[in-house]
Structure formats: structure tokens, C-alpha cells
Design a protein around this motif. Sequence first.
Motif, short mmCIF file in Angstrom:
data_model
loop_
_atom_site.label_atom_id
_atom_site.label_comp_id
_atom_site.label_asym_id
_atom_site.label_seq_id
_atom_site.Cartn_x
_atom_site.Cartn_y
_atom_site.Cartn_z
N GLN A 1 0.85 -1.19 0.00
CA GLN A 1 0.00 0.00 0.00
C GLN A 1 0.89 1.24 0.00
O GLN A 1 1.91 1.28 0.67
N GLN A 3 0.72 5.59 0.15
CA GLN A 3 -0.09 6.75 0.52
C GLN A 3 0.68 8.01 0.18
O GLN A 3 1.70 8.30 0.81
N SER A 5 0.98 12.16 -0.16
CA SER A 5 0.46 13.35 0.52
C SER A 5 1.34 14.54 0.20
O SER A 5 2.42 14.39 -0.38
N CYS A 20 5.51 9.96 0.14
CA CYS A 20 4.88 8.69 -0.18
C CYS A 20 5.26 7.71 0.92
O CYS A 20 6.44 7.40 1.09
N THR A 75 9.58 5.74 3.50
CA THR A 75 8.97 6.87 2.80
C THR A 75 9.89 7.38 1.69
O THR A 75 11.12 7.23 1.76
N TYR A 92 1.19 10.86 -8.35
CA TYR A 92 1.06 9.51 -7.80
C TYR A 92 2.45 8.94 -7.50
O TYR A 92 3.39 9.17 -8.26
N GLY A 112 -0.17 4.43 -5.39
CA GLY A 112 -0.87 5.20 -4.38
C GLY A 112 -2.08 5.89 -4.98
O GLY A 112 -2.32 5.83 -6.19
N GLN A 113 -2.79 6.62 -4.16
CA GLN A 113 -4.07 7.19 -4.58
C GLN A 113 -3.94 8.57 -5.21
O GLN A 113 -4.90 9.05 -5.77
N THR A 115 -2.06 12.72 -5.07
CA THR A 115 -2.21 13.97 -4.33
C THR A 115 -2.18 15.10 -5.35
O THR A 115 -1.36 15.11 -6.27
#
Length: 121
Positions: A1, A3, A5, A20, A75, A92, A112-113, A115
Motif C-alpha cells: 500500500q 499513501q 500526501s 509517499c 517513505t 502519484y 498510491g491514490q 495527491t
Amino acid sequence: QLQASGGGLVHPGGSLRLSCAASGFTWDDYAIGWFRQAPGKEREGVSCISSDGNPDYVNFAEGRFTISRDNAANTVSLQMNNLKPEDTAVYYCAAKWDPGSYCTLTSQKYWGQGTEVTVSS
């Protein structure tokens, strides 16, 4: 996963730092890439960093963007300076199993989703 931001609204010439955060896979064996998709355009690669920390950039990112990874925290960051309106996009992060000193922006395994980054006056 993964993420992503750190996106936001910034004036031309400004800076943003994207992050990330990863979980659920063997971090040390993966290269991490950043991609972006602007409205009405196809997704394109921006930068990647190999599993052992070697960065690579596409032409428009060279000299303005800096990618780095913190293996203790799982990260990857993308420092973006001197931002231009054409940098406006959803950014992404993605991961590709690729242990070693090189990275590529093809065939990513995890995404990732996204930002959103908006560069506007």
C-alpha cells in the motif's frame, strides 16, 4: 500500500514537498517512482529512486525536483522547487520490485491514490 500526501495550491515559483508512505511489501527490494497526470493528459513519469537510493529524473524535473528515500521510515519524498503552472497535476507514487542501483518508470506493481498539485497565481 502506498499513501501520497503533500499536494496543495502554490504560486508559480513556489515549492512543495510530496511524501509517499509505504507498507505491506519488502521496502528494501523496491524502487519508487513519482508520476503525474494533468487534466486531459496521459499519465507521465516524473522521477524514480532505486532501492539503494540512486535517483533519476525526466527532463522537465531535472534541476527542479529532488527525490529522496528514508528507508527507516519507508517513505519517499519529492521536493519540487520553482513550480510552474504546467506542473499542475495529480501526482502519484508507485513501487516496482527492482532491487539494485537502477530504477525505471515502467511496469509499476503498486500505486498510491494521488495527491493534487495546483500551481496558479
